[in-house]
Design a protein around this motif. Structure first.
Motif, PDB file in Angstrom:
ATOM      1  N   LYS A 101     -10.352  -6.587 -55.074  1.00  0.00           N
ATOM      2  CA  LYS A 101     -10.824  -7.469 -54.007  1.00  0.00           C
ATOM      3  C   LYS A 101     -10.251  -8.868 -54.164  1.00  0.00           C
ATOM      4  N   LEU A 102     -10.103  -9.319 -55.400  1.00  0.00           N
ATOM      5  CA  LEU A 102      -9.492 -10.624 -55.633  1.00  0.00           C
ATOM      6  C   LEU A 102      -8.047 -10.637 -55.148  1.00  0.00           C
ATOM      7  N   VAL A 103      -7.305  -9.578 -55.427  1.00  0.00           N
ATOM      8  CA  VAL A 103      -5.917  -9.496 -54.968  1.00  0.00           C
ATOM      9  C   VAL A 103      -5.856  -9.517 -53.443  1.00  0.00           C
ATOM     10  N   MET A 104      -6.761  -8.776 -52.795  1.00  0.00           N
ATOM     11  CA  MET A 104      -6.791  -8.739 -51.347  1.00  0.00           C
ATOM     12  C   MET A 104      -7.121 -10.115 -50.765  1.00  0.00           C
ATOM     13  N   LEU A 105      -8.070 -10.811 -51.364  1.00  0.00           N
ATOM     14  CA  LEU A 105      -8.447 -12.135 -50.885  1.00  0.00           C
ATOM     15  C   LEU A 105      -7.318 -13.144 -51.106  1.00  0.00           C
ATOM     16  N   GLU A 106      -6.605 -13.014 -52.206  1.00  0.00           N
ATOM     17  CA  GLU A 106      -5.460 -13.896 -52.435  1.00  0.00           C
ATOM     18  C   GLU A 106      -4.386 -13.663 -51.376  1.00  0.00           C
ATOM     19  N   GLN A 107      -4.206 -12.420 -50.985  1.00  0.00           N
ATOM     20  CA  GLN A 107      -3.257 -12.118 -49.921  1.00  0.00           C
ATOM     21  C   GLN A 107      -3.707 -12.740 -48.603  1.00  0.00           C
ATOM     22  N   GLN A 108      -5.001 -12.640 -48.290  1.00  0.00           N
ATOM     23  CA  GLN A 108      -5.523 -13.248 -47.081  1.00  0.00           C
ATOM     24  C   GLN A 108      -5.401 -14.769 -47.125  1.00  0.00           C
ATOM     25  N   PHE A 109      -5.603 -15.343 -48.298  1.00  0.00           N
ATOM     26  CA  PHE A 109      -5.489 -16.787 -48.458  1.00  0.00           C
ATOM     27  C   PHE A 109      -4.053 -17.252 -48.176  1.00  0.00           C
ATOM     28  N   GLU A 110      -3.087 -16.562 -48.753  1.00  0.00           N
ATOM     29  CA  GLU A 110      -1.687 -16.922 -48.543  1.00  0.00           C
ATOM     30  C   GLU A 110      -1.286 -16.715 -47.083  1.00  0.00           C
ATOM     31  N   SER A 111      -1.762 -15.641 -46.482  1.00  0.00           N
ATOM     32  CA  SER A 111      -1.427 -15.357 -45.086  1.00  0.00           C
ATOM     33  C   SER A 111      -1.967 -16.446 -44.168  1.00  0.00           C
ATOM     34  N   ALA A 112      -3.211 -16.887 -44.416  1.00  0.00           N
ATOM     35  CA  ALA A 112      -3.807 -17.925 -43.581  1.00  0.00           C
ATOM     36  C   ALA A 112      -3.073 -19.252 -43.753  1.00  0.00           C
ATOM     37  N   LYS A 113      -2.709 -19.585 -44.982  1.00  0.00           N
ATOM     38  CA  LYS A 113      -1.986 -20.837 -45.211  1.00  0.00           C
ATOM     39  C   LYS A 113      -0.575 -20.770 -44.630  1.00  0.00           C
ATOM     40  N   ASN A 114       0.048 -19.616 -44.715  1.00  0.00           N
ATOM     41  CA  ASN A 114       1.379 -19.481 -44.135  1.00  0.00           C
ATOM     42  C   ASN A 114       1.354 -19.587 -42.617  1.00  0.00           C
ATOM     43  N   ARG A 115       0.232 -19.238 -42.014  1.00  0.00           N
ATOM     44  CA  ARG A 115       0.095 -19.416 -40.562  1.00  0.00           C
ATOM     45  C   ARG A 115       0.184 -20.895 -40.201  1.00  0.00           C
ATOM     46  N   LEU A 116      -0.244 -21.751 -41.116  1.00  0.00           N
ATOM     47  CA  LEU A 116      -0.178 -23.188 -40.878  1.00  0.00           C
ATOM     48  C   LEU A 116       1.224 -23.749 -41.061  1.00  0.00           C
ATOM     49  N   ALA A 117       2.143 -22.936 -41.595  1.00  0.00           N
ATOM     50  CA  ALA A 117       3.501 -23.418 -41.839  1.00  0.00           C
ATOM     51  C   ALA A 117       4.216 -23.792 -40.550  1.00  0.00           C
ATOM     52  N   GLN A 118       3.728 -23.333 -39.414  1.00  0.00           N
ATOM     53  CA  GLN A 118       4.331 -23.691 -38.134  1.00  0.00           C
ATOM     54  C   GLN A 118       4.175 -25.178 -37.847  1.00  0.00           C
ATOM     55  N   TRP A 119       3.143 -25.792 -38.433  1.00  0.00           N
ATOM     56  CA  TRP A 119       2.880 -27.201 -38.138  1.00  0.00           C
ATOM     57  C   TRP A 119       2.913 -28.101 -39.376  1.00  0.00           C
ATOM     58  N   LEU A 120       2.635 -27.561 -40.552  1.00  0.00           N
ATOM     59  CA  LEU A 120       2.509 -28.394 -41.745  1.00  0.00           C
ATOM     60  C   LEU A 120       3.736 -28.259 -42.634  1.00  0.00           C
ATOM     61  N   PRO A 121       4.140 -29.344 -43.307  1.00  0.00           N
ATOM     62  CA  PRO A 121       5.267 -29.263 -44.245  1.00  0.00           C
ATOM     63  C   PRO A 121       4.854 -28.556 -45.530  1.00  0.00           C
ATOM     64  N   MET A 122       5.848 -28.176 -46.319  1.00  0.00           N
ATOM     65  CA  MET A 122       5.584 -27.389 -47.517  1.00  0.00           C
ATOM     66  C   MET A 122       4.772 -28.171 -48.545  1.00  0.00           C
TER      67      MET A 122
END
Length: 455
Positions: A207-228
């Motif tokens: 479950k931790l691995v799955m949540l880490e994947q969801q965390f990265e996916s959500a933050k990567n969605r912000l890459a359209q507007w936010l710098p690295m």
């Protein structure tokens, strides 16, 4: 048997105490890290940066400038035409003074628009350009809702990971207790209890691995507007709760329709409808004739005998006759009317879509509010009591270790579910705010002439 009970009481007490201390230490450490050197990404920072650095807005501004420039150009008469010609030059000697009709002529002609078509064409283009500020407001409202949702999804995953990490230590120590009890052969601990505990711990790891994947996916969605450099920062543990722009629960249907009619997307279509109606009036100008004037001056040379010849001045007026309108003017007007009606229909479709999506989100919010009250007032306290009761029974050697694990896992899942419900409420509130974006000063800053960087 009493010796086994004593071991369980002592060990379980140590587990509970150490877990509480570790959880508090982890919380204090996290707070100290965020208040010292490590920068965190807050929802306000992400939102303000996304709204002020959206490249789509710049492109829309260029489109508006182009439309305004076209409207200015469309309001200008066509250039006058200057014609210079040598007329009636005799071919038997090519002498300019031989014949009286030979002349050097300069003509200047000017065409005028049909009826009021020039002003109407300029007006239609200027009205069309008015849609762009409202399209930018609609884009800001969309970006705001998407950024809030993406940030909250990342926060949801980060907070869920923290909850699991807090209980993970407890499960590990419970396994140690179970193994010690099983090795002592003094209690009722069975080998299957140990296997069950290890299985639950493995599930937590998954479950931790799955949540880490969801965390990265959500933050990567912000890459359209936010710098690295902003995306690399951990999320702030606190955020400003999303408040509704209006009290959606008490919003009457008529008030909702007025709110949707004032939505930037609908106003943008309204501006297009106005421009299309002007284009209908422009098409009707094709029934009117187009007029033109011309002025000519002919210079003649003196006769071979030296006698003076008078120069010639000519003035003319031209008009076209828009006859046989069935296949041209009538069809142009018909096309303009159909285009205007199609745009009106697009407005109705957009309004219906906004209304349907609003009711969908609002119904979900009402259900989530009921679930949140149920979790906070009833379910979470009951899960905590059940977990404590099963642990107490186990320490008295009057319960199974599997019951303890199930109760602890159930309590952890209930906490995560409660977190999901609260986050979903904020997400849906942000979506509902999109439909009331005409009341959002941060979105309507261009219309009000003000800039708001607060949330």
């Amino acid at each position: 048997m009493n010796h086994a009970v004593s071991i369980k009481v002592v060990l379980c007490s140590v587990v509970l105490f150490s877990t509480a201390v570790n959880a508090q230490n982890n919380l204090n450490t996290e707070i100290l890290k965020q208040t010292s050197n490590e920068q965190t990404l807050s929802l306000t920072q992400a939102l303000n940066y996304a709204l002020t650095h959206e490249p789509w807005l710049k492109a829309s501004g260029y489109q508006e400038d182009a439309a305004i420039a076209q409207s200015i150009a469309a309001g200008t008469l066509p250039y006058p035409v200057l014609t210079v010609g040598l007329l009636n030059l005799p071919t038997n000697g090519y002498a300019f003074d031989q014949e009286g009709m030979t002349q050097l002529k300069v003509d200047l002609s000017q065409k005028f628009s049909r009826g009021n078509s020039l002003a109407l064409r300029q007006k239609a283009l200027a009205q069309s350009a008015q849609q762009y500020p409202w399209q930018r407001a609609d884009r800001l409202a969309q970006v705001k809702a998407i950024v809030i949702e993406s940030w909250l999804n990342a926060y949801r995953a980060q907070r869920s990971i923290a909850l699991i990490e807090q209980d993970k230590g407890l499960f590990t120590q419970l396994i140690d207790i179970t193994e010690a009890s099983y090795a002592s052969t003094l209690g009722k601990t069975r080998q299957q209890d140990i296997i069950r505990a290890q299985l639950e711990l493995t599930r937590l790891e998954d479950k931790l691995v799955m949540l880490e994947q969801q965390f990265e996916s959500a933050k990567n969605r912000l890459a359209q507007w936010l710098p690295m450099n902003m995306l690399m920062q951990p999320l702030n543990t606190e955020f400003t709760k999303t408040a509704g722009l209006v009290d959606f629960a008490s919003l009457e249907f008529d008030e909702l329709i007025q709110l949707l009619m004032a939505h930037p997307a609908i106003i943008a279509i309204d501006k297009t409808v106005t421009a299309k109606q002007t284009e209908v009036a422009l098409a009707k100008q094709s029934y009117k004739p187009q007029m033109g004037v011309n002025v000519g001056y002919g210079y003649r040379d003196d006769t071979p005998m030296g006698e003076s010849r008078a120069d010639l001045l000519s003035v003319g007026f031209s008009i076209d006759l828009p006859l046989f309108t069935d296949n041209r003017q009538d069809q142009q007007v018909k096309s303009a009317i159909a285009s205007a009606e199609a745009t009106k229909t697009q407005k109705l479709v957009a309004l219906q879509k906004l209304k349907g999506m609003y009711f969908k989100e609002f119904s979900q919010l009402a259900r989530l509010q009921k679930r949140d009250a149920l979790y906070q007032n009833t379910l979470l306290p009951q899960m905590s009591e059940q977990s404590q009761a099963t642990l107490n029974a186990y320490t008295r050697d009057d319960g199974d270790f599997s019951d303890v694990m199930r109760a602890r896992i159930g309590e952890l899942n209930a906490k995560i579910d409660a977190l999901n419900i609260q986050v979903d409420q904020h997400i849906i509130t942000a979506r509902l705010n999109y439909y009331a974006s005409s009341l959002d000063p941060q979105v309507m800053s261009e219309q009000t002439g003000e800039l708001h960087n607060e949330y």
